[in-house]
Design an enzyme around this catalytic site. Structure first.
Site, PDB file in Angstrom:
ATOM      1  CD  GLU A   9      -0.820  -2.334   9.729  1.00 44.14           C
ATOM      2  OE1 GLU A   9      -1.592  -2.206   8.974  1.00 44.14           O
ATOM      3  OE2 GLU A   9       0.163  -2.842   9.228  1.00 44.14           O
ATOM      4  CD  GLN A  14      15.603   7.283  33.264  1.00 45.25           C
ATOM      5  OE1 GLN A  14      15.606   7.465  31.979  1.00 45.25           O
ATOM      6  NE2 GLN A  14      16.074   8.294  34.067  1.00 45.25           N
ATOM      7  CD  GLU A  63       1.876   4.495  -4.323  1.00 52.79           C
ATOM      8  OE1 GLU A  63       1.397   3.608  -5.079  1.00 52.79           O
ATOM      9  OE2 GLU A  63       1.942   5.617  -4.585  1.00 52.79           O
ATOM     10  N   PRO A  64       6.362   5.805  -1.734  1.00 55.58           N
ATOM     11  CG  PRO A  64       8.544   5.740  -3.146  1.00 55.58           C
ATOM     12  CD  PRO A  64       7.017   5.021  -3.026  1.00 55.58           C
ATOM     13  CG  LEU A  74      -1.641   1.390   1.422  1.00 50.82           C
ATOM     14  CD1 LEU A  74      -2.779   1.616   0.165  1.00 50.82           C
ATOM     15  CD2 LEU A  74      -2.593   1.211   2.565  1.00 50.82           C
ATOM     16  NE  ARG A  78      22.506  -2.068  38.797  1.00 54.46           N
ATOM     17  CZ  ARG A  78      23.532  -2.400  38.337  1.00 54.46           C
ATOM     18  NH1 ARG A  78      24.161  -3.660  38.108  1.00 54.46           N
ATOM     19  NH2 ARG A  78      24.314  -1.178  37.948  1.00 54.46           N
ATOM     20  N   GLY A 101      18.809   1.708  33.819  1.00 59.75           N
ATOM     21  CA  GLY A 101      20.182   2.795  33.914  1.00 59.75           C
ATOM     22  C   GLY A 101      21.119   2.598  32.596  1.00 59.75           C
ATOM     23  N   GLY A 110       1.700   7.976   2.140  1.00 62.53           N
ATOM     24  CA  GLY A 110       1.648   7.077   3.477  1.00 62.53           C
ATOM     25  C   GLY A 110       0.296   7.198   3.983  1.00 62.53           C
ATOM     26  CB  SER A 111      -1.354   9.472   6.761  1.00 58.45           C
ATOM     27  OG  SER A 111      -0.342   8.849   7.633  1.00 58.45           O
TER      28      SER A 111
END
Length: 383
Positions: free
Chosen positions: A358, A331, A125-126, A123, A262, A334, A129-130
């Site tokens: 999608e 996070q 293409e260059p 679907l 940890r 670390g 998109g949307s």
């Protein structure tokens, strides 16, 4: 649809399969930038590549809920493998089941079910998109066939697929064509240098004077967007909704496990209030995401007319919280969080992709807002 007990048994077997055949090799698959054909064949033999396809066509016949849970299993083990289900099963095989002729289904589905063919959906293409209604790939009619010209881009499994559903247009109307790699004029080029997803065979597809038999039209001429694209994207969004949940759940599992093992300042990380706050938020988000996925599944089971919108809401929410939970998990880890020795760096990158594919999160917001402006408008309300 098969009995619920059997569906649950299939999910349990899939968890064992993923633990044995996928998780130990996840890092190797990512480094080699390819899913081994042996793994694809093993999944096909188990029926996972046709999990949601009716048993009459050789599939497992899983209902929406069980198929969602199966998607989560593979999404947690390795997102690239989940991508195979999203594209090959949801976008291609399910589209063929819904819109193909009896002859098309009897001829093509067995090869998809057995993994002899890998399918991709062409679907994007260059330059498109949307704005999916305005594809530039064009078709024209000749005596006993159609001729396609154009280029597709960002096609998942495009570089390894054997068959493609290609969306092409003529005079502003789109049509879906079943195109085989062996057709003259079909060329694919792998897209390299991507942040994530290299193992899914992302590709550009060039179509130059590709002759397609007239029997290879999926659905009706000039109704490709209204039916094929809309239906396929709905199926794809359902799979991506569970994919977001899978990444968020895997990130939560990693966050909790790491924080309980940890030590810093002679205490486990899980003893620090700020860490516990992040875990509490993550648990809440994952539970909410799961509830939305299950609600969408239930509505799809009963063929509720609002199932498509509920799927869109689930896709938007799970992709959003997948990024948030994966970010917090990184996070908590670390500096270890950016190391390939730990899964969270991969999860973070994989999560971000879900906000794009999608239908981007911004497109989902638009769709949801249109629904909300109608559904929650009170005519007698005060201004």
């Amino acid at each position: 649809m098969i009995e619920l007990d059997l569906q649950q048994e299939i999910i349990q077997e899939a968890e064992l399969f993923a633990a044995r055949e996928i998780r130990p090799y996840a890092k190797q698959i990512q480094e080699e930038q390819a899913i081994p054909r042996s793994l694809i064949c093993a999944m096909a033999e188990k029926g996972y590549l046709s999990a949601s396809i009716p048993t009459e066509y050789g599939g497992l016949g899983l209902g929406p809920t069980s198929y969602g849970l199966l998607t989560e299993v593979f999404g947690k083990a390795l997102p690239a493998v989940r991508s195979l289900l999203t594209v090959h099963t949801s976008l291609v095989s399910e589209t063929l089941v819904r819109f193909g002729t009896d002859e098309q289904k009897s001829s093509w589905l067995p090869k998809l079910v057995k993994g002899e063919w890998i399918g991709a959906f062409g679907l994007t293409e260059p330059e498109v998109g949307s704005d999916a209604k305005n594809v530039k790939t064009a078709w024209r009619e000749e005596a006993d066939h159609y001729v396609l010209n154009g280029k597709k881009k960002w096609i998942t499994f495009g570089h390894v697929a054997d068959v493609f559903i290609i969306i092409a247009s003529k005079e502003g109307k789109s049509t879906a064509f079943w195109v085989e790699r062996q057709f003259a004029g079909v060329h694919t080029k792998a897209i390299e240098g991507v942040m994530v997803g290299g193992e899914t065979g992302l590709a550009e597809i060039e179509l130059h004077e590709v002759r397609v038999p007239k029997s290879h039209v999926i659905g009706r001429l000039n109704e490709g967007f209204e039916y094929i694209v809309s239906g396929a994207l709905d199926q794809g969004r359902y799979s991506i909704a569970w994919a977001g949940l899978a990444i968020a759940q895997e990130a939560l599992d990693s966050m909790v496990t790491y924080s309980r093992k940890r030590k810093q300042f002679d205490q486990k990380l899980s003893h620090f209030q700020l860490i516990r706050g992040m875990i509490g938020d993550a648990v809440t988000k994952v539970h909410a995401a799961r509830a939305l996925c299950l609600r969408a599944a239930e509505m799809r089971e009963t063929k509720d007319p609002q199932a498509t919108m509920e799927t869109t809401i689930a896709k938007y929410f799970t992709s959003k919280i997948a990024v948030e939970v994966a970010s917090d998990a990184l996070q908590v880890h670390g500096a270890n969080g950016i190391s390939s020795e730990y899964p969270v760096s991969r999860l973070y990158k994989e999560a971000k992709i879900l906000e794009i594919i999608e239908g981007s999160s911004q497109m989902q917001q638009e769709m949801i807002s249109h629904y909300g402006l109608k559904a929650y408008y009170k005519r007698g309300g005060t201004v």
